[in-house]
Design a protein around this motif. Structure first.
Motif, short mmCIF file in Angstrom:
data_model
loop_
_atom_site.label_atom_id
_atom_site.label_comp_id
_atom_site.label_asym_id
_atom_site.label_seq_id
_atom_site.Cartn_x
_atom_site.Cartn_y
_atom_site.Cartn_z
N LYS A 190 0.83 -1.20 0.00
CA LYS A 190 0.00 0.00 0.00
C LYS A 190 0.87 1.26 0.00
CE LYS A 190 -3.88 2.05 2.44
NZ LYS A 190 -4.75 1.96 3.60
N ALA A 191 1.96 1.24 0.75
CA ALA A 191 2.83 2.41 0.84
C ALA A 191 3.70 2.58 -0.40
CB ALA A 191 3.71 2.30 2.09
N PHE A 192 4.10 1.48 -1.00
CA PHE A 192 4.96 1.50 -2.19
C PHE A 192 4.30 0.69 -3.30
CE2 PHE A 192 7.76 1.97 1.47
CZ PHE A 192 8.50 3.08 1.12
N PRO A 193 3.31 1.26 -3.97
CA PRO A 193 2.57 0.49 -4.99
C PRO A 193 3.46 0.13 -6.18
CG PRO A 193 1.95 2.81 -5.06
CD PRO A 193 2.84 2.64 -3.88
N GLY A 221 0.89 -7.04 -10.64
CA GLY A 221 1.19 -8.42 -10.98
C GLY A 221 2.56 -8.65 -11.60
N ASN A 222 3.35 -7.60 -11.74
CA ASN A 222 4.69 -7.74 -12.33
C ASN A 222 5.72 -7.19 -11.34
OD1 ASN A 222 6.96 -7.92 -13.85
ND2 ASN A 222 6.29 -6.54 -15.47
N PRO A 223 6.27 -8.03 -10.46
CA PRO A 223 7.22 -7.53 -9.47
C PRO A 223 8.52 -7.01 -10.10
CG PRO A 223 6.98 -9.92 -9.30
CD PRO A 223 6.00 -9.45 -10.33
N ALA A 224 8.82 -7.43 -11.32
CA ALA A 224 10.04 -6.97 -11.98
C ALA A 224 9.92 -5.54 -12.48
CB ALA A 224 10.38 -7.89 -13.14
N ALA A 225 8.71 -4.99 -12.53
CA ALA A 225 8.50 -3.63 -13.02
C ALA A 225 8.97 -2.58 -12.03
CB ALA A 225 7.03 -3.41 -13.34
N GLY A 226 9.13 -2.96 -10.77
CA GLY A 226 9.60 -2.01 -9.77
C GLY A 226 8.45 -1.31 -9.08
N SER A 227 8.81 -0.37 -8.24
CA SER A 227 7.84 0.35 -7.44
C SER A 227 7.63 1.75 -8.01
CB SER A 227 8.35 0.45 -5.99
OG SER A 227 7.46 1.20 -5.22
N ALA A 228 6.40 2.25 -7.89
CA ALA A 228 6.09 3.59 -8.37
C ALA A 228 6.70 4.65 -7.46
CB ALA A 228 4.58 3.77 -8.45
N LYS A 229 6.93 4.31 -6.20
CA LYS A 229 7.50 5.25 -5.23
C LYS A 229 8.63 4.56 -4.48
CE LYS A 229 2.99 6.79 -3.81
NZ LYS A 229 2.17 7.02 -2.65
N GLY A 230 9.59 5.34 -4.08
CA GLY A 230 10.63 4.87 -3.18
C GLY A 230 11.67 3.98 -3.82
N THR A 231 12.71 3.72 -3.03
CA THR A 231 13.81 2.86 -3.47
C THR A 231 13.74 1.54 -2.71
OG1 THR A 231 15.30 3.71 -1.76
CG2 THR A 231 15.28 4.88 -3.88
N ALA A 232 14.57 0.61 -3.11
CA ALA A 232 14.61 -0.69 -2.43
C ALA A 232 15.03 -0.52 -0.97
CB ALA A 232 15.55 -1.63 -3.16
#
Length: 92
Positions: free
Chosen positions: A41-44, A49-60
């Motif tokens: 919820k915090a890092f959509p 459904g595609n975890p390889a696409a990355g996050s819309a916000k924030g870094t790893a």
């Protein structure tokens, strides 16, 4: 000479045993699920459904710190990441 080496080996094994941490606490499945849901919820994701696409916000690193903070608080996180709006309203 072999007896001295054996004593040294036993002493080293004893020292390493005492230096190891006593217990490692594992998180429960409920805490892990709650923290995973809060993390999603915090890092959509950029693509659902595609975890390889990355996050819309924030870094790893930010995601790891958020998850660790959540686990430390037993699955309860009351604050949002720094770049998220505080009022939960969509940006115009």
């Amino acid at each position: 000479m072999p007896v001295k080496n054996l004593r040294t080996l036993i002493g080293l094994a004893g020292a390493l045993t005492l230096a190891a941490p006593a217990t490692a606490s594992a998180i429960t499945a409920e805490v892990a699920r709650a923290c995973d849901a809060a993390l999603a919820k915090a890092f959509p994701p950029r693509q659902i459904g595609n975890p390889a696409a990355g996050s819309a916000k924030g870094t790893a690193k930010e995601k790891r710190e958020y998850f660790q903070k959540c686990v430390a608080n037993n699955g309860k996180v009351d604050d949002m990441p720094a770049d998220a709006p505080k009022d939960n309203k969509p940006a115009k």
